[in-house]
Design an enzyme around this catalytic site. Structure first.
Site, PDB file in Angstrom:
ATOM      1  N   GLU A 105     -40.448 100.308  73.028  1.00  0.00           N
ATOM      2  CA  GLU A 105     -38.653 100.213  74.228  1.00  0.00           C
ATOM      3  C   GLU A 105     -39.503  98.782  74.970  1.00  0.00           C
ATOM      4  O   GLU A 105     -41.035  98.388  75.138  1.00  0.00           O
ATOM      5  CB  GLU A 105     -39.375 101.151  75.476  1.00  0.00           C
ATOM      6  CG  GLU A 105     -38.470 102.681  75.082  1.00  0.00           C
ATOM      7  CD  GLU A 105     -37.131 102.104  75.502  1.00  0.00           C
ATOM      8  OE1 GLU A 105     -36.408 100.461  75.876  1.00  0.00           O
ATOM      9  OE2 GLU A 105     -35.939 102.850  75.749  1.00  0.00           O
ATOM     10  N   ASP A 106     -38.443  98.219  75.776  1.00  0.00           N
ATOM     11  CA  ASP A 106     -39.418  96.766  75.986  1.00  0.00           C
ATOM     12  C   ASP A 106     -39.718  98.029  77.314  1.00  0.00           C
ATOM     13  O   ASP A 106     -40.767  97.180  78.484  1.00  0.00           O
ATOM     14  CB  ASP A 106     -38.106  95.957  76.724  1.00  0.00           C
ATOM     15  CG  ASP A 106     -36.738  96.620  76.887  1.00  0.00           C
ATOM     16  OD1 ASP A 106     -36.866  97.864  77.039  1.00  0.00           O
ATOM     17  OD2 ASP A 106     -36.086  95.916  77.805  1.00  0.00           O
ATOM     18  N   ASP A 109     -38.056 103.114  82.961  1.00  0.00           N
ATOM     19  CA  ASP A 109     -38.212 103.723  84.628  1.00  0.00           C
ATOM     20  C   ASP A 109     -37.666 104.930  84.941  1.00  0.00           C
ATOM     21  O   ASP A 109     -38.487 105.084  84.969  1.00  0.00           O
ATOM     22  CB  ASP A 109     -36.484 103.040  84.110  1.00  0.00           C
ATOM     23  CG  ASP A 109     -35.958 101.876  85.879  1.00  0.00           C
ATOM     24  OD1 ASP A 109     -36.453 102.505  86.183  1.00  0.00           O
ATOM     25  OD2 ASP A 109     -34.964 100.764  85.264  1.00  0.00           O
ATOM     26  N   PHE A 158     -37.455  93.891  90.741  1.00  0.00           N
ATOM     27  CA  PHE A 158     -36.196  93.389  89.396  1.00  0.00           C
ATOM     28  C   PHE A 158     -36.436  92.235  88.283  1.00  0.00           C
ATOM     29  O   PHE A 158     -36.958  90.950  88.403  1.00  0.00           O
ATOM     30  CB  PHE A 158     -35.216  92.909  90.134  1.00  0.00           C
ATOM     31  CG  PHE A 158     -33.250  92.872  88.573  1.00  0.00           C
ATOM     32  CD1 PHE A 158     -33.707  92.659  88.153  1.00  0.00           C
ATOM     33  CD2 PHE A 158     -32.486  93.545  90.181  1.00  0.00           C
ATOM     34  CE1 PHE A 158     -31.976  92.386  87.806  1.00  0.00           C
ATOM     35  CE2 PHE A 158     -31.260  93.298  89.581  1.00  0.00           C
ATOM     36  CZ  PHE A 158     -31.776  93.549  87.751  1.00  0.00           C
ATOM     37  N   ARG A 171     -31.971  87.051  78.529  1.00  0.00           N
ATOM     38  CA  ARG A 171     -33.390  87.729  77.894  1.00  0.00           C
ATOM     39  C   ARG A 171     -33.748  87.305  77.103  1.00  0.00           C
ATOM     40  O   ARG A 171     -35.116  87.303  76.972  1.00  0.00           O
ATOM     41  CB  ARG A 171     -32.173  88.552  76.677  1.00  0.00           C
ATOM     42  CG  ARG A 171     -31.250  89.088  77.104  1.00  0.00           C
ATOM     43  CD  ARG A 171     -30.656  90.402  76.323  1.00  0.00           C
ATOM     44  NE  ARG A 171     -29.700  91.766  76.227  1.00  0.00           N
ATOM     45  CZ  ARG A 171     -29.865  92.262  77.323  1.00  0.00           C
ATOM     46  NH1 ARG A 171     -31.376  92.929  76.705  1.00  0.00           N
ATOM     47  NH2 ARG A 171     -29.225  93.498  77.799  1.00  0.00           N
TER      48      ARG A 171
HETATM   49  C1  PRP Z   1     -33.579 100.003  79.923  1.00  0.00           C
HETATM   50  C2  PRP Z   1     -34.604 100.087  78.750  1.00  0.00           C
HETATM   51  C3  PRP Z   1     -34.426 101.412  78.589  1.00  0.00           C
HETATM   52  C4  PRP Z   1     -33.924 101.996  79.565  1.00  0.00           C
HETATM   53  C5  PRP Z   1     -35.118 101.893  80.055  1.00  0.00           C
HETATM   54  O1  PRP Z   1     -32.497  99.885  78.972  1.00  0.00           O
HETATM   55  O2  PRP Z   1     -34.539  98.411  77.330  1.00  0.00           O
HETATM   56  O3  PRP Z   1     -33.727 101.369  76.858  1.00  0.00           O
HETATM   57  O4  PRP Z   1     -33.288 101.346  79.517  1.00  0.00           O
HETATM   58  O5  PRP Z   1     -34.634 103.101  81.123  1.00  0.00           O
HETATM   59  P1  PRP Z   1     -34.607 104.904  81.772  1.00  0.00           P
HETATM   60  O6  PRP Z   1     -36.320 104.845  81.680  1.00  0.00           O
HETATM   61  O7  PRP Z   1     -34.074 104.892  83.043  1.00  0.00           O
HETATM   62  O8  PRP Z   1     -33.914 105.788  81.166  1.00  0.00           O
HETATM   63  P2  PRP Z   1     -30.585  99.103  78.956  1.00  0.00           P
HETATM   64  O9  PRP Z   1     -29.625 100.568  79.617  1.00  0.00           O
HETATM   65  O10 PRP Z   1     -31.142  98.751  80.085  1.00  0.00           O
HETATM   66  O11 PRP Z   1     -29.951  98.661  78.190  1.00  0.00           O
HETATM   67  P3  PRP Z   1     -30.343  96.897  77.328  1.00  0.00           P
HETATM   68  O12 PRP Z   1     -31.909  97.399  76.123  1.00  0.00           O
HETATM   69  O13 PRP Z   1     -29.536  96.908  76.341  1.00  0.00           O
HETATM   70  O14 PRP Z   1     -30.373  95.761  78.184  1.00  0.00           O
END
Ligand code: PRP
Length: 186
Positions: A105-106, A109, A158, A171
Site C-alpha cells: 500500500e502507498d 488512512d 493532504f 502521481r
Molecule cells: C488510497 C490508498 C489506499 C486507501 C487507503 O487509495 O491507496 O488503497 O486509499 O485508505 P483507507 O485506509 O482509508 O482505506 P484510493 O482509494 O485513493 O485509490 P487510488 O490508490 O487509486 O488513488
C-alpha cells in the site's frame, strides 16, 4: 526538474532520498523475515496509488516472488465511514493456499481498505497475509488495523506524489509533498 508539478506543493514531506532509504530498509527487513519461509511469496499491489512504491519495493526484496494487482473502491468516494467496499479488479488466481501474501500500500488512512482485504485474502486460502505501507496516517484510523511494515508515520496532511493523487494528478511526482491548500479548496 518537476517544477511544473512541484509548484503546487507547499513543501516536500518525504524527499526522493528519504524514500529511497525507506524502500531499501523495508526491502532488507522483508527479505530477512521471509527468507526462511517454505511458501511462495506473492506481492499484491493495490492500484493505483501503490504502483510506484511497488515497482521500487519489489526490486529491494532479494527473494523469489510473484506479483499481482487488485483495485478496491468504496461506495460514495470513500467518504461514508463504514460504507461498503467493492473489488474493482481481483487477483488473477483463485487459489492462494500455501502462499505468503504481502499487500503493498502507498498509504493507510482510515484502515478500511486493509481491514477488508486481509480477511478476504485469508478466505481465498492464503497461508499468511501481511501489509507493507509506505505511509501511515494513524490519526485518521476508524478501522482496527495496524500495518506489519510501515515506511513513515505522517501527520494528517493532504499529501500527493510517489503514486498518491489529487483528482488523479500528481502521481508522477518523485517525492511526497503536501499540496497547497488553494489547489484543493477552490
Ligand atoms: C488510497 C490508498 C489506499 C486507501 C487507503 O487509495 O491507496 O488503497 O486509499 O485508505 P483507507 O485506509 O482509508 O482505506 P484510493 O482509494 O485513493 O485509490 P487510488 O490508490 O487509486 O488513488
Amino acid at each position: 526538474m518537476m517544477m511544473n508539478l512541484q509548484k503546487d506543493c507547499d513543501h516536500i514531506l518525504v524527499s526522493e532520498e528519504e524514500i529511497a532509504q525507506i524502500v531499501s530498509d523495508l526491502g532488507k527487513r522483508i527479505t530477512a523475515d521471509y527468507k526462511d519461509s517454505k511458501r511462495p511469496l506473492l506481492l499484491v499491489c493495490i492500484l493505483k496509488g501503490s504502483v510506484v512504491f511497488m515497482a521500487d519495493l519489489m526490486r529491494a526484496i532479494d527473494l523469489p516472488m510473484q506479483i499481482d494487482f487488485m483495485k478496491v473502491s468504496s461506495y460514495g468516494n470513500g467518504t461514508v465511514s463504514g460504507g461498503h467496499l467493492n473489488i474493482i479488479l481481483d487477483l488473477k488466481r483463485e487459489d492462494l493456499s500455501k502462499t505468503d501474501v504481502l499487500v503493498v500500500e502507498d498509504i493507510v488512512d482510515s484502515g478500511r481498505t486493509l481491514s477488508y482485504l486481509k480477511p478476504y485474502l485469508l478466505s481465498k486460502g492464503a497461508a499468511d497475509v501481511k501489509c507493507v505501507t509506505l505511509l501511515d496516517k494513524p490519526s485518521r484510523r476508524t478501522a482496527d488495523f495496524t500495518p506489519d511494515y510501515t515506511g513513515k508515520v505522517i501527520p494528517d496532511e493532504f499529501v500527493v506524489g510517489y503514486g498518491l493523487d489529487y483528482a488523479e494528478q500528481y502521481r508522477n511526482l518523485p517525492f511526497v509533498g503536501v499540496l497547497k491548500r488553494e489547489i484543493y479548496s477552490t
